[in-house]
Scaffold this motif. Structure first.
Motif, PDB file in Angstrom:
ATOM      1  N   GLY A 182      10.640  20.029   6.548  1.00 29.02           N
ATOM      2  CA  GLY A 182      10.745  19.499   7.912  1.00 29.02           C
ATOM      3  C   GLY A 182       9.397  19.480   8.794  1.00 29.02           C
ATOM      4  N   ASP A 183       8.366  20.292   7.924  1.00 25.91           N
ATOM      5  CA  ASP A 183       6.983  20.388   8.425  1.00 25.91           C
ATOM      6  C   ASP A 183       6.031  19.369   8.056  1.00 25.91           C
ATOM      7  N   ARG A 184       4.994  18.983   8.803  1.00 23.75           N
ATOM      8  CA  ARG A 184       4.323  17.850   8.493  1.00 23.75           C
ATOM      9  C   ARG A 184       2.992  18.392   8.427  1.00 23.75           C
ATOM     10  N   ILE A 185       2.271  18.197   7.330  1.00 21.33           N
ATOM     11  CA  ILE A 185       0.862  18.617   6.924  1.00 21.33           C
ATOM     12  C   ILE A 185       0.004  17.611   7.523  1.00 21.33           C
ATOM     13  N   VAL A 186      -0.778  17.869   8.642  1.00 21.98           N
ATOM     14  CA  VAL A 186      -1.495  16.987   9.328  1.00 21.98           C
ATOM     15  C   VAL A 186      -3.148  17.031   9.001  1.00 21.98           C
TER      16      VAL A 186
ATOM     17  N   MET B 107       0.837  -1.093   0.202  1.00 25.35           N
ATOM     18  CA  MET B 107       0.097  -0.108  -0.022  1.00 25.35           C
ATOM     19  C   MET B 107       0.924   1.358   0.143  1.00 25.35           C
ATOM     20  N   PRO B 108       0.582   2.374  -0.866  1.00 20.77           N
ATOM     21  CA  PRO B 108       1.440   3.365  -0.878  1.00 20.77           C
ATOM     22  C   PRO B 108       1.124   4.221   0.601  1.00 20.77           C
ATOM     23  N   ARG B 109       2.366   4.469   1.154  1.00 20.77           N
ATOM     24  CA  ARG B 109       1.978   5.072   2.548  1.00 20.77           C
ATOM     25  C   ARG B 109       3.264   6.032   2.679  1.00 20.77           C
ATOM     26  N   THR B 110       3.335   7.192   2.050  1.00 20.80           N
ATOM     27  CA  THR B 110       4.457   8.097   2.513  1.00 20.80           C
ATOM     28  C   THR B 110       4.301   8.958   3.430  1.00 20.80           C
ATOM     29  N   GLU B 111       5.233   9.145   4.295  1.00 23.15           N
ATOM     30  CA  GLU B 111       5.162  10.155   5.358  1.00 23.15           C
ATOM     31  C   GLU B 111       4.703  11.468   4.937  1.00 23.15           C
ATOM     32  N   ASN B 112       3.869  12.032   5.692  1.00 25.17           N
ATOM     33  CA  ASN B 112       3.473  13.614   5.344  1.00 25.17           C
ATOM     34  C   ASN B 112       4.343  14.691   5.644  1.00 25.17           C
ATOM     35  N   LEU B 113       5.440  14.349   5.367  1.00 20.07           N
ATOM     36  CA  LEU B 113       6.678  15.267   5.740  1.00 20.07           C
ATOM     37  C   LEU B 113       7.135  16.093   4.661  1.00 20.07           C
ATOM     38  N   VAL B 114       7.229  17.298   4.762  1.00 11.45           N
ATOM     39  CA  VAL B 114       7.595  18.151   3.531  1.00 11.45           C
ATOM     40  C   VAL B 114       9.306  18.094   3.479  1.00 11.45           C
ATOM     41  N   VAL B 115       9.779  17.532   2.068  1.00 14.66           N
ATOM     42  CA  VAL B 115      11.231  17.361   2.011  1.00 14.66           C
ATOM     43  C   VAL B 115      11.551  18.567   1.371  1.00 14.66           C
ATOM     44  N   ASN B 116      10.985  19.124   0.609  1.00 18.48           N
ATOM     45  CA  ASN B 116      11.527  20.415  -0.032  1.00 18.48           C
ATOM     46  C   ASN B 116      10.312  21.393  -0.430  1.00 18.48           C
ATOM     47  N   VAL B 117      10.473  22.503  -0.734  1.00 23.01           N
ATOM     48  CA  VAL B 117       9.401  23.605  -1.263  1.00 23.01           C
ATOM     49  C   VAL B 117       9.739  24.317  -2.351  1.00 23.01           C
TER      50      VAL B 117
ATOM     51  N   ARG C 273      -2.074  22.813  -6.850  1.00 25.31           N
ATOM     52  CA  ARG C 273      -0.722  22.767  -6.694  1.00 25.31           C
ATOM     53  C   ARG C 273      -0.209  23.586  -5.386  1.00 25.31           C
ATOM     54  N   LEU C 274       0.497  23.058  -4.360  1.00 23.40           N
ATOM     55  CA  LEU C 274       1.068  23.734  -3.202  1.00 23.40           C
ATOM     56  C   LEU C 274       2.477  24.056  -3.350  1.00 23.40           C
ATOM     57  N   GLY C 275       3.048  23.373  -4.098  1.00 25.73           N
ATOM     58  CA  GLY C 275       4.381  23.584  -4.383  1.00 25.73           C
ATOM     59  C   GLY C 275       5.225  22.802  -3.161  1.00 25.73           C
ATOM     60  N   ILE C 276       5.050  21.386  -2.796  1.00 20.58           N
ATOM     61  CA  ILE C 276       5.673  21.058  -1.793  1.00 20.58           C
ATOM     62  C   ILE C 276       6.081  19.654  -2.416  1.00 20.58           C
ATOM     63  N   TYR C 277       7.033  19.170  -1.759  1.00 18.87           N
ATOM     64  CA  TYR C 277       7.829  17.649  -2.252  1.00 18.87           C
ATOM     65  C   TYR C 277       7.711  16.880  -1.069  1.00 18.87           C
ATOM     66  N   GLY C 278       7.244  15.643  -1.210  1.00 19.16           N
ATOM     67  CA  GLY C 278       7.671  14.583  -0.132  1.00 19.16           C
ATOM     68  C   GLY C 278       8.834  13.782  -0.370  1.00 19.16           C
TER      69      GLY C 278
ATOM     70  N   THR D 243      -0.886  10.468   5.543  1.00 20.95           N
ATOM     71  CA  THR D 243       0.157  10.316   4.355  1.00 20.95           C
ATOM     72  C   THR D 243       0.190  11.324   3.297  1.00 20.95           C
ATOM     73  N   PHE D 244       1.197  11.267   2.591  1.00 15.90           N
ATOM     74  CA  PHE D 244       1.604  12.428   1.842  1.00 15.90           C
ATOM     75  C   PHE D 244       0.638  12.155   0.415  1.00 15.90           C
ATOM     76  N   GLU D 245       0.286  10.896   0.321  1.00 19.07           N
ATOM     77  CA  GLU D 245      -0.770  10.621  -0.668  1.00 19.07           C
ATOM     78  C   GLU D 245      -2.141  11.280  -0.455  1.00 19.07           C
ATOM     79  N   ASP D 246      -2.430  11.221   0.954  1.00 26.23           N
ATOM     80  CA  ASP D 246      -3.568  12.005   1.148  1.00 26.23           C
ATOM     81  C   ASP D 246      -3.681  13.457   0.969  1.00 26.23           C
ATOM     82  N   ILE D 247      -2.309  14.219   1.139  1.00 27.37           N
ATOM     83  CA  ILE D 247      -2.134  15.462   0.931  1.00 27.37           C
ATOM     84  C   ILE D 247      -2.229  15.807  -0.685  1.00 27.37           C
ATOM     85  N   SER D 248      -1.730  15.005  -1.463  1.00 27.62           N
ATOM     86  CA  SER D 248      -1.705  15.265  -2.855  1.00 27.62           C
ATOM     87  C   SER D 248      -3.211  14.819  -3.465  1.00 27.62           C
ATOM     88  N   ASN D 249      -3.974  13.944  -2.804  1.00 29.50           N
ATOM     89  CA  ASN D 249      -5.202  13.806  -3.459  1.00 29.50           C
ATOM     90  C   ASN D 249      -6.392  14.748  -3.281  1.00 29.50           C
TER      91      ASN D 249
END
Length: 376
Positions: free
Chosen positions: A160-164, A136-146, A223-228, A173-179
């Motif tokens: 280093g921020d986490r969008i919860v 299952m795709p499950r990537t951390e909700n961590l912002v790696v780059n902006v 688009r937010l402009g963040i990368y996980g 997960t980052f997939e939830d953010i993207s969706n």
């Protein structure tokens, strides 16, 4: 950019996608009806003239028709799309006793509901198998780059921020953010950001961008402009597979509902609505990418078929369910005249929608642009 698949592959993929999904949809109706001992006269995949078929021991005619744009099950005594109770008056008593319309409203409700339910179960089964094999795709909700200059940078999102959560919807997960972001271009939302063990709420208007897929088709996304981080696939235990697949299916259904509401409310262009030609095109494109991509598309198509059929539009399953609900509350069926007019209106709406989506489909394959160039 990838080339468009050949016409023969598009046609085969369309039949291989729509045929099984319609079959299992109608099979859902059929099996629940059999549980209540409601006999079926016809089980058809497609409309129009029969290509081939057979009659089973119960007297049901199973057939495949030449127009593969749907299908139906005709139960004993079912003589009109509205299933009017008055249709039973001219039937022999022995047939009338078995007829679908004479059954309690709760039985009719379950028989009709079983079709869309079967489509959701197919999607859950496909995702269960996918999660079992691939994970299952499950990537951390961590912002790696902006991205510089993006809306995320403008509101102060940092590495280093986490969008919860986004506007109250949890994003574990980052997939939830993207969706969520992809479906809301240009919309104001509130990001709940976990930073230094504290949650900060940041209002933002999601950016909008026009992108092209691998086949050159354009679509509008948020688009937010963040990368996980690099997407990771987590292996699930056997007990986790079905619940995870069910949750995933529910989320995708929610996204479809949101997309439809955006079109109805004018926040998204109605030109994004597609019909049979678009379905065939997308099926062919996915088939050209391989079996895995095509099977995943089947799951999405199945959810779409189940969801659309639940809309409270006469002629669709949702329209029947709506009138059965009214009947259950009123303790008597809706009048035959009201049903007849409702289903005439529903048929007109569906035909108008098919014409509109076909015009959209022809535009999406460039027909109108080519005609304009020829005329000009």
């Amino acid at each position: 950019m990838l080339p468009q698949p050949p016409i023969w592959l598009v046609l085969i993929a369309f039949i291989c996608a729509l045929g099984p999904l319609v079959f299992f949809h109608e099979l859902g109706h059929y099996f629940v009806a059999r549980l209540f001992k409601i006999p079926a006269e016809v089980f058809s995949i497609g409309f129009g003239k029969e290509i081939f078929g057979w009659t089973d021991k119960q007297g049901t005619r199973w057939k495949v028709a030449w127009l593969p744009l749907g299908g139906y099950v005709k139960f004993v005594g079912d003589m009109s799309p509205a299933s009017n109770p008055s249709d039973l008056q001219d039937l022999p008593p022995e047939v009338r006793e078995k007829a679908f319309q004479t059954r309690p409203v709760w039985q009719r409700f379950l028989v009709v509901l079983a079709g869309p339910a079967a489509n959701f179960l197919i999607a859950i089964a496909i995702f269960t198998a996918f999660f079992a094999v691939v994970g299952m795709p499950r990537t951390e909700n961590l912002v790696v780059n902006v991205q510089p200059g993006s809306v995320a940078q403008k509101i102060g999102i940092q590495r280093g921020d986490r969008i919860v959560a986004i506007s109250g919807d949890d994003t574990p997960t980052f997939e939830d953010i993207s969706n969520i972001v992809l479906m809301r271009p240009g919309e104001p939302v509130t990001l709940s950001v976990l930073r230094n063990k504290q949650v900060v709420n940041l209002p933002v208007i999601i950016g909008a961008a026009e992108e092209k897929d691998r086949f050159g088709q354009k679509f509008r996304v948020g688009r937010l402009g963040i990368y996980g981080d690099t997407r990771t696939y987590v292996k699930l235990s056997p007990l986790e597979l079905v619940p995870a697949a069910t949750t995933y299916t529910i989320k995708l259904t929610g996204s479809m509902m949101q997309g439809l509401w955006q079109i109805v409310s004018g926040r998204r262009s109605a030109s994004e609505l597609g019909g049979p030609i678009k379905i065939a095109q997308v099926a062919g494109q996915s088939a050209s990418l391989g079996v895995l991509a095509f099977v995943q598309l089947l799951a999405l198509f199945s959810i779409n078929l189940g969801f659309i059929n639940l809309l409270p539009v006469p002629m669709l399953d949702g329209g029947h369910l709506f009138f059965y609900a009214i009947e259950a509350v009123r303790r008597r069926p809706v009048s035959a005249r009201a049903l007849d007019w409702a289903f005439r209106g529903g048929l007109a709406l569906i035909l108008a929608l098919m014409v509109f989506t076909t015009i959209n489909d022809l535009g999406s394959i460039g027909l109108w642009d080519r005609l304009q160039r020829l005329i000009g």
